[in-house]
Scaffold this active site. Structure first.
Site, PDB file in Angstrom:
ATOM      1  N   HIS A   1       0.644  -1.470  -0.242  1.00 35.77           N
ATOM      2  CA  HIS A   1      -0.409   0.240   0.285  1.00 35.77           C
ATOM      3  C   HIS A   1       0.696   1.139  -0.412  1.00 35.77           C
ATOM      4  CE1 HIS A   1       0.635   1.161   4.039  1.00 35.77           C
ATOM      5  NE2 HIS A   1       0.635  -0.332   4.848  1.00 35.77           N
TER       6      HIS A   1
ATOM      7  N   CYS B   1       3.160  -5.018   6.973  1.00 36.24           N
ATOM      8  CA  CYS B   1       2.726  -4.627   5.182  1.00 36.24           C
ATOM      9  C   CYS B   1       4.064  -4.107   4.165  1.00 36.24           C
ATOM     10  CB  CYS B   1       1.707  -3.584   4.971  1.00 36.24           C
ATOM     11  SG  CYS B   1       0.238  -4.527   5.901  1.00 36.24           S
TER      12      CYS B   1
END
Length: 325
Positions: free
Chosen positions: A196, A212
């Site tokens: 992301h 992440c």
């Protein structure tokens, strides 16, 4: 930390990220038998430069600049200081298909399919990865979902962590400038993991996430636009990358623990990596002393550690074909 350095640091963290990077992250795939893309750049800094701002400008990670320029002050490099921009890369020694994330390198590669309009290209971007206790996993997975303008539902563990620091989180963080996922997210087949964007670009090239994989806003925007759902994602640990640049054997080394904390999973000793990379050329001359120096310095820059005069150099054939056409 001096008052001047603190002011410079805070100013850069708040204001240095408006401009898109000046250097493209797209390269032609090297010809068969070669494994290196890009080229090293040499610049001289200006008085207002910092590594945070330069990382964004040249689309490299903060740690990339620290590795390549260990003797330069990252917050006050000075006016006219020579600086290496490490924008040459040995491709990871894995199938060149889909997305490849090399955790210790803190870098992501995208190899489009043969039916893509970008076939024959390779894209690469710096990333932020999981910090100590929240390591980014080593795994084979895939892109399960593309989410534009994502909202964020913090898991209980992260809410507890923030509450303990006196920074409680809401149940849902809506899409917008305060969302830590940025403007685009690629959900992985691994539960709870995403590739992301970020609302804190200063963390690219650092261990800052809860596992992440973060990209600069402009990089996730580009990747999001190209990658289809179902794209394979191979998350690997290759601190030592070895490959050929024509007939020259190149080696690129990064700290194997990706940041000075817990060791990276699937750690590959450099000798084993070098033997594996040259197994198809058992007589290839390897300068082991140079290899050991590359590993010791861990500068993140491809460097020559051998030359095979008998190895076919595809660039020579390409030039010859061009001359005869």
């Amino acid at each position: 930390m001096s008052v001047l350095r603190l002011v410079v640091r805070l100013t850069c963290l708040l204001t240095a990220f408006a401009a898109a990077p000046a250097w493209a992250a797209m390269y032609d795939m090297p010809p068969p038998g070669s494994d290196v893309v890009g080229q090293i750049q040499h610049i001289k800094t200006e008085a207002s430069d910092t590594f945070v701002a330069l990382a964004r400008k040249y689309d490299v990670g903060y740690r990339d600049l620290r590795e390549a320029n260990p003797n330069v002050d990252p917050w006050l490099p000075g006016d006219g200081t020579p600086l290496i921009i490490p924008t040459a890369y040995v491709l990871p020694n894995v199938p060149r298909k889909g997305i490849v994330v090399n955790v210790p390198e803190m870098r992501i590669y995208y190899f489009p399919d043969s039916d893509s309009q970008y076939a024959g290209k390779v894209f690469t971007y710096p990333i932020g990865i999981g910090r100590q206790g929240w390591s980014t996993p080593i795994a084979h997975t895939y892109i399960a979902q593309k989410i534009p303008h994502p909202s964020w539902t913090p898991p209980a563990s992260i809410k507890k962590e923030h509450a303990a620091k006196g920074d409680p989180l809401p149940d849902v963080v809506p899409a917008g400038p305060d969302n830590p996922l940025g403007q685009y997210a690629l959900r992985l087949g691994l539960p709870s993991y995403l590739i992301h964007g970020t609302n804190k670009p200063a963390g690219i090239g650092m261990r800052v996430s809860h596992g992440c994989i973060r990209l600069f806003p402009e990089d996730i925007s580009a990747l999001f636009s190209m990658v289809p759902v179902g794209t394979p994602v191979n998350i690997v640990s290759e601190p030592y990358k070895i490959g050929w640049d024509g007939s020259t054997l190149m080696m690129e080394a990064h700290p194997p623990n990706a940041g000075g904390a817990a060791p990276v999973k699937s750690y590959t000793p450099w000798v084993q990596a070098l033997i594996a990379a040259t197994k198809d050329q058992p007589k290839a001359p390897v300068n082991w002393d140079k290899g050991e120096k590359v590993v010791h310095n861990a500068a993140g820059i491809p460097q020559a550690i051998g030359h095979d005069p008998h190895k076919h150099d595809p660039s020579i054939t390409a030039h010859a074909d061009a001359a005869s056409s």
